[in-house]
Design a protein around this motif. Structure first.
Motif, PDB file in Angstrom:
ATOM      1  N   GLY A  97     -13.389   3.708 -17.507  1.00  0.00           N
ATOM      2  CA  GLY A  97     -13.471   5.016 -18.144  1.00  0.00           C
ATOM      3  C   GLY A  97     -12.274   5.875 -17.785  1.00  0.00           C
ATOM      4  N   GLY A  98     -11.844   5.789 -16.522  1.00  0.00           N
ATOM      5  CA  GLY A  98     -10.658   6.523 -16.084  1.00  0.00           C
ATOM      6  C   GLY A  98      -9.421   6.078 -16.848  1.00  0.00           C
ATOM      7  N   ARG A  99      -9.265   4.774 -16.992  1.00  0.00           N
ATOM      8  CA  ARG A  99      -8.115   4.277 -17.764  1.00  0.00           C
ATOM      9  C   ARG A  99      -8.147   4.816 -19.181  1.00  0.00           C
ATOM     10  N   ARG A 100      -9.310   4.761 -19.807  1.00  0.00           N
ATOM     11  CA  ARG A 100      -9.452   5.258 -21.177  1.00  0.00           C
ATOM     12  C   ARG A 100      -9.145   6.751 -21.253  1.00  0.00           C
ATOM     13  N   MET A 139       0.813  -1.192   0.000  1.00  0.00           N
ATOM     14  CA  MET A 139       0.000   0.000   0.000  1.00  0.00           C
ATOM     15  C   MET A 139       0.857   1.257   0.000  1.00  0.00           C
ATOM     16  N   PHE A 140       2.086   1.173   0.430  1.00  0.00           N
ATOM     17  CA  PHE A 140       2.930   2.359   0.511  1.00  0.00           C
ATOM     18  C   PHE A 140       3.677   2.518  -0.801  1.00  0.00           C
ATOM     19  N   MET A 141       2.923   2.873  -1.818  1.00  0.00           N
ATOM     20  CA  MET A 141       3.487   3.027  -3.154  1.00  0.00           C
ATOM     21  C   MET A 141       3.862   4.476  -3.393  1.00  0.00           C
ATOM     22  N   GLU A 142       4.806   4.646  -4.284  1.00  0.00           N
ATOM     23  CA  GLU A 142       5.190   5.996  -4.678  1.00  0.00           C
ATOM     24  C   GLU A 142       4.069   6.618  -5.503  1.00  0.00           C
ATOM     25  N   ALA A 143       4.067   7.926  -5.564  1.00  0.00           N
ATOM     26  CA  ALA A 143       3.117   8.632  -6.415  1.00  0.00           C
ATOM     27  C   ALA A 143       3.396   8.259  -7.865  1.00  0.00           C
ATOM     28  N   PRO A 144       2.373   8.192  -8.688  1.00  0.00           N
ATOM     29  CA  PRO A 144       2.601   7.851 -10.100  1.00  0.00           C
ATOM     30  C   PRO A 144       3.508   8.881 -10.765  1.00  0.00           C
ATOM     31  N   GLN A 145       4.482   8.379 -11.496  1.00  0.00           N
ATOM     32  CA  GLN A 145       5.448   9.254 -12.158  1.00  0.00           C
ATOM     33  C   GLN A 145       5.118   9.491 -13.629  1.00  0.00           C
ATOM     34  N   ASP A 146       4.403   8.549 -14.215  1.00  0.00           N
ATOM     35  CA  ASP A 146       4.049   8.688 -15.623  1.00  0.00           C
ATOM     36  C   ASP A 146       2.723   7.975 -15.871  1.00  0.00           C
ATOM     37  N   ILE A 147       2.278   8.017 -17.102  1.00  0.00           N
ATOM     38  CA  ILE A 147       0.966   7.469 -17.422  1.00  0.00           C
ATOM     39  C   ILE A 147       0.924   5.957 -17.209  1.00  0.00           C
ATOM     40  N   ALA A 148       2.015   5.263 -17.428  1.00  0.00           N
ATOM     41  CA  ALA A 148       2.038   3.814 -17.197  1.00  0.00           C
ATOM     42  C   ALA A 148       1.780   3.509 -15.722  1.00  0.00           C
ATOM     43  N   ASP A 149       2.363   4.303 -14.833  1.00  0.00           N
ATOM     44  CA  ASP A 149       2.113   4.133 -13.398  1.00  0.00           C
ATOM     45  C   ASP A 149       0.644   4.367 -13.068  1.00  0.00           C
ATOM     46  N   VAL A 150       0.066   5.382 -13.679  1.00  0.00           N
ATOM     47  CA  VAL A 150      -1.343   5.699 -13.432  1.00  0.00           C
ATOM     48  C   VAL A 150      -2.230   4.541 -13.885  1.00  0.00           C
ATOM     49  N   LEU A 151      -1.965   4.006 -15.053  1.00  0.00           N
ATOM     50  CA  LEU A 151      -2.769   2.901 -15.567  1.00  0.00           C
ATOM     51  C   LEU A 151      -2.630   1.662 -14.694  1.00  0.00           C
ATOM     52  N   ASP A 152      -1.431   1.396 -14.218  1.00  0.00           N
ATOM     53  CA  ASP A 152      -1.228   0.276 -13.285  1.00  0.00           C
ATOM     54  C   ASP A 152      -1.997   0.501 -11.988  1.00  0.00           C
ATOM     55  N   LEU A 153      -1.954   1.712 -11.498  1.00  0.00           N
ATOM     56  CA  LEU A 153      -2.639   2.048 -10.259  1.00  0.00           C
ATOM     57  C   LEU A 153      -4.156   1.895 -10.402  1.00  0.00           C
ATOM     58  N   ILE A 154      -4.701   2.332 -11.527  1.00  0.00           N
ATOM     59  CA  ILE A 154      -6.138   2.182 -11.741  1.00  0.00           C
ATOM     60  C   ILE A 154      -6.511   0.706 -11.803  1.00  0.00           C
ATOM     61  N   GLU A 155      -5.683  -0.092 -12.450  1.00  0.00           N
ATOM     62  CA  GLU A 155      -5.931  -1.528 -12.503  1.00  0.00           C
ATOM     63  C   GLU A 155      -5.957  -2.124 -11.094  1.00  0.00           C
ATOM     64  N   PHE A 156      -5.035  -1.701 -10.257  1.00  0.00           N
ATOM     65  CA  PHE A 156      -4.991  -2.158  -8.874  1.00  0.00           C
ATOM     66  C   PHE A 156      -6.231  -1.694  -8.114  1.00  0.00           C
ATOM     67  N   ARG A 157      -6.614  -0.433  -8.315  1.00  0.00           N
ATOM     68  CA  ARG A 157      -7.809   0.102  -7.663  1.00  0.00           C
ATOM     69  C   ARG A 157      -9.038  -0.716  -8.033  1.00  0.00           C
ATOM     70  N   MET A 158      -9.106  -1.156  -9.265  1.00  0.00           N
ATOM     71  CA  MET A 158     -10.264  -1.936  -9.706  1.00  0.00           C
ATOM     72  C   MET A 158     -10.439  -3.186  -8.847  1.00  0.00           C
ATOM     73  N   SER A 159      -9.349  -3.806  -8.489  1.00  0.00           N
ATOM     74  CA  SER A 159      -9.441  -5.039  -7.697  1.00  0.00           C
ATOM     75  C   SER A 159     -10.028  -4.796  -6.312  1.00  0.00           C
ATOM     76  N   VAL A 160      -9.946  -3.573  -5.835  1.00  0.00           N
ATOM     77  CA  VAL A 160     -10.454  -3.234  -4.504  1.00  0.00           C
ATOM     78  C   VAL A 160     -11.790  -2.496  -4.589  1.00  0.00           C
ATOM     79  N   GLU A 161     -11.864  -1.497  -5.408  1.00  0.00           N
ATOM     80  CA  GLU A 161     -13.013  -0.596  -5.377  1.00  0.00           C
ATOM     81  C   GLU A 161     -14.275  -1.157  -6.022  1.00  0.00           C
ATOM     82  N   ILE A 162     -14.151  -2.081  -6.942  1.00  0.00           N
ATOM     83  CA  ILE A 162     -15.354  -2.690  -7.517  1.00  0.00           C
ATOM     84  C   ILE A 162     -16.100  -3.462  -6.426  1.00  0.00           C
TER      85      ILE A 162
END
Length: 158
Positions: free
Chosen positions: A142-145, A1-24
């Motif tokens: 939608g966020g990923r897109r 859970m103690f991840m660094e802030a996203p540095q680029d768009i690839a990090d953001v997309l990975d983070l959203i994918e991870f969020r999906m596993s929890v927030e859905i």
């Protein structure tokens, strides 16, 4: 859970994918367990989001407040801990320095998010767990897109 802030768009997309596993799943549990107080907090976040559509904040605090209210509605402290630990990383558009070509572009971006949040809220309010899960999935996909499209339009490296 103690991840660094996203540095680029690839990090953001990975983070959203991870969020999906929890927030859905959080959305589904919120629909089953929510209280009127939980709904009130979600509505307050939606109202706050709407107020920010015309300013320069990108509504990130209101966005995070909405997701936090859903986490609270699960009545499982681990979901709230997830949202709290994610902090500003949960809504990365400010960290990425999101900019838009014009006010219309920004308004459309935020209005899409607002519509998705409203669908999630309605499903939770109506105590429809499967609909809440689907609405959250559609929101995060939608966020990923949107982030992919935004990165391509602004020539941000993948």
């Amino acid at each position: 859970m103690f991840m660094e802030a996203p540095q680029d768009i690839a990090d953001v997309l990975d983070l959203i994918e991870f969020r999906m596993s929890v927030e859905i799943e959080a959305a589904g549990l919120a629909a089953e367990r929510r209280t009127e107080t939980n709904l009130l907090r979600m509505e307050q976040a939606l109202t706050q989001f709407a107020r920010h559509l015309a300013d320069n904040t990108l509504a990130t605090d209101a966005d995070r407040a909405f997701h936090r209210a859903i986490a609270d509605a699960t009545n499982n402290s681990r979901f709230r801990l997830f949202v709290d630990e994610m902090g500003e990383r949960l809504i990365p558009r400010r960290a990425l320095g999101a900019s838009f070509s014009d006010e219309k572009d920004k308004a459309e971006f935020l209005e899409n998010i607002q519509t998705e949040h409203r669908r999630i809220f309605e499903a939770i309010s109506d105590r429809k767990p499967d609909a809440a899960r689907l609405a959250m999935r559609q929101h995060l996909e939608g966020g990923r897109r949107r982030y992919r499209e935004w990165s391509l339009a602004h020539d941000i490296g993948n």
